[in-house]
Design a protein around this motif. Structure first.
Motif, PDB file in Angstrom:
ATOM      1  N   ASP A 319       0.826  -1.208   0.000  1.00 11.86           N
ATOM      2  CA  ASP A 319       0.000   0.000   0.000  1.00 11.86           C
ATOM      3  C   ASP A 319       0.862   1.261   0.000  1.00 11.86           C
ATOM      4  O   ASP A 319       0.556   2.241  -0.694  1.00 11.86           O
ATOM      5  CB  ASP A 319      -0.925  -0.020   1.219  1.00 11.86           C
ATOM      6  N   ASN A 324      -2.693  -1.224  -5.003  1.00  8.43           N
ATOM      7  CA  ASN A 324      -4.028  -1.262  -4.413  1.00  8.43           C
ATOM      8  C   ASN A 324      -4.302  -2.663  -3.868  1.00  8.43           C
ATOM      9  O   ASN A 324      -4.606  -3.591  -4.622  1.00  8.43           O
ATOM     10  CB  ASN A 324      -5.085  -0.881  -5.455  1.00  8.43           C
ATOM     11  N   SER A 326      -6.339  -3.091  -0.954  1.00  6.00           N
ATOM     12  CA  SER A 326      -7.389  -2.984   0.061  1.00  6.00           C
ATOM     13  C   SER A 326      -8.302  -4.196   0.065  1.00  6.00           C
ATOM     14  O   SER A 326      -8.679  -4.697   1.133  1.00  6.00           O
ATOM     15  CB  SER A 326      -8.204  -1.708  -0.156  1.00  6.00           C
TER      16      SER A 326
END
Length: 376
Positions: A319, A324, A326
């Protein structure tokens, strides 16, 4: 008998930096006299002693002569007749070849003894070798590279760069132990500007023999170097993170091969390999939804079930450098939150002693949890 603080302690004091360790040189003494004063001998290659109270190391002033290959191929001569200037002459850089006398209470006093103009080079921010003997020790190339990472505002004198290239051309880098190579590289990686270390290795030609083949090629590309610099600044100073970022463009197999060559600690090697594989996973699904089986495969590879903190550090690092992750983080949390007892209870009673059946049940439950997150 006189005692002097020498080397890095003098340099760092003049630079206004904290001094953590002090090297001491004893001039005009002998082994017998040191022992008689209570010092305990510990040196194998040359006379080094531990102070009877502080346990600090004190070395007799010495000269050296090249007698073989490598950084251990030297004969050392320690005698009361060896002067401080002779001892300082064998050191690597002028900024490390300064001294100051120590009084009976262990305090430094008097003028800085600087026979090789170290203060001038310190003011000019120049790395300059002391004598022609510099090129006889291949370890000094790695030390200068590491110093370049620690003191990025310094430049390397032309004559010293020529001496570094002579070390490479001599072939003596091959005599360095893998452990010592890794020790110097690791210290450079956690310095303020690791890229400066790699730049020295590139400029001298040493990178071809000291770094992974693919990394050596990539470092020649300026955009890649700029990306590394940005990632170093984002990641913090942890060695695990710095190693992973340095090696992230390499296949895990090449990371493992090089790690074995330089005796990289297994924990660091594994962290770098798994991070490289995470980056491949993220890039694979940059424009399409993740496949649950591939996510589960990386979770298993990262052993998130037993090492969730390491997995979180890997995802956090990704991150920090702009990947990305998440959805992967959420999927991992969901899979880790599964109720172990409920999964086992769902297995037929007669199969609960069957490790393969239990393992299969966990795989299915984790896959379902990951899928639920990916489809939400």
């Amino acid at each position: 008998m006189k005692i002097y603080a020498v080397g890095g302690a003098i340099r760092d004091t003049l630079m206004g930096l904290p001094v953590h360790d002090i090297d001491y040189v004893v001039v005009g003494s002998s082994v017998d006299e040191m022992i008689a004063k209570g010092f305990r001998p510990v040196g194998k290659d040359f006379p080094v002693f531990l102070h009877p109270e502080t346990q600090a190391e004190y070395a007799l002033a010495r000269t050296e002569r090249k007698t073989g290959q490598g950084y251990k191929g030297f004969h050392f001569y320690a005698d009361p007749s060896v002067t401080l200037e002779q001892d300082l002459e064998r050191r690597d850089l002028t900024i490390n070849a300064m001294a100051q006398e120590i009084d009976a209470d262990g305090k430094q006093f008097g003028p800085i003894i600087d026979p090789y103009n170290g203060q001038e080079d310190l003011a000019s921010k120049v790395f300059r070798h002391v004598s022609d003997a510099f090129a006889e020790d291949p370890l000094r190339l790695l030390r200068i590279a590491r110093f370049a990472a620690r003191f990025p505002e310094f430049s390397i004198a032309n004559e010293t760069m020529a001496a570094l290239k002579a070390i490479v051309q001599s072939g003596e880098l091959s005599t360095l132990s893998a452990e010592r190579i890794w020790q110097e590289l690791a210290r450079g990686l956690i310095s303020s500007r690791p890229m400066h270390m790699f730049q020295v290795l590139l400029n001298t030609g040493a990178s071809k023999s000291l770094l992974p083949a693919l990394l050596n090629v990539k470092l020649a590309d300026e955009p890649f170097r700029e990306t590394l610099i940005a990632h170093y600044e984002a990641s913090g100073n942890g060695l695990e993170e710095r190693c992973a970022i340095t090696l992230m463009d390499l296949p895990a197999t090449e990371i493992r091969s090089w790690a074995q060559c330089v005796r990289m600690p297994i924990e660091l090697r594994d962290f770098s390999e798994i991070f490289s594989e995470l980056r491949v996973l993220v890039q694979k699904y940059a424009h399409t939804p993740y496949q649950s089986v591939d996510v589960l495969a990386w979770f298993n590879r990262a052993d998130v079930w037993r090492k969730p903190d390491r997995a979180q550090l890997l995802l956090s690092l990704a991150d920090k450098i702009g990947l990305n992750v998440s959805v992967l983080t959420n999927a991992m949390r969901k899979a880790l939150a599964l109720n172990t007892a409920e999964i086992i209870a769902g297995v037929e009673a007669q199969d609960r002693s069957n490790g393969e059946r239990i393992g299969s049940a966990f795989e299915s439950a984790r896959l379902a949890a990951i899928t639920a997150v990916l489809q939400s």
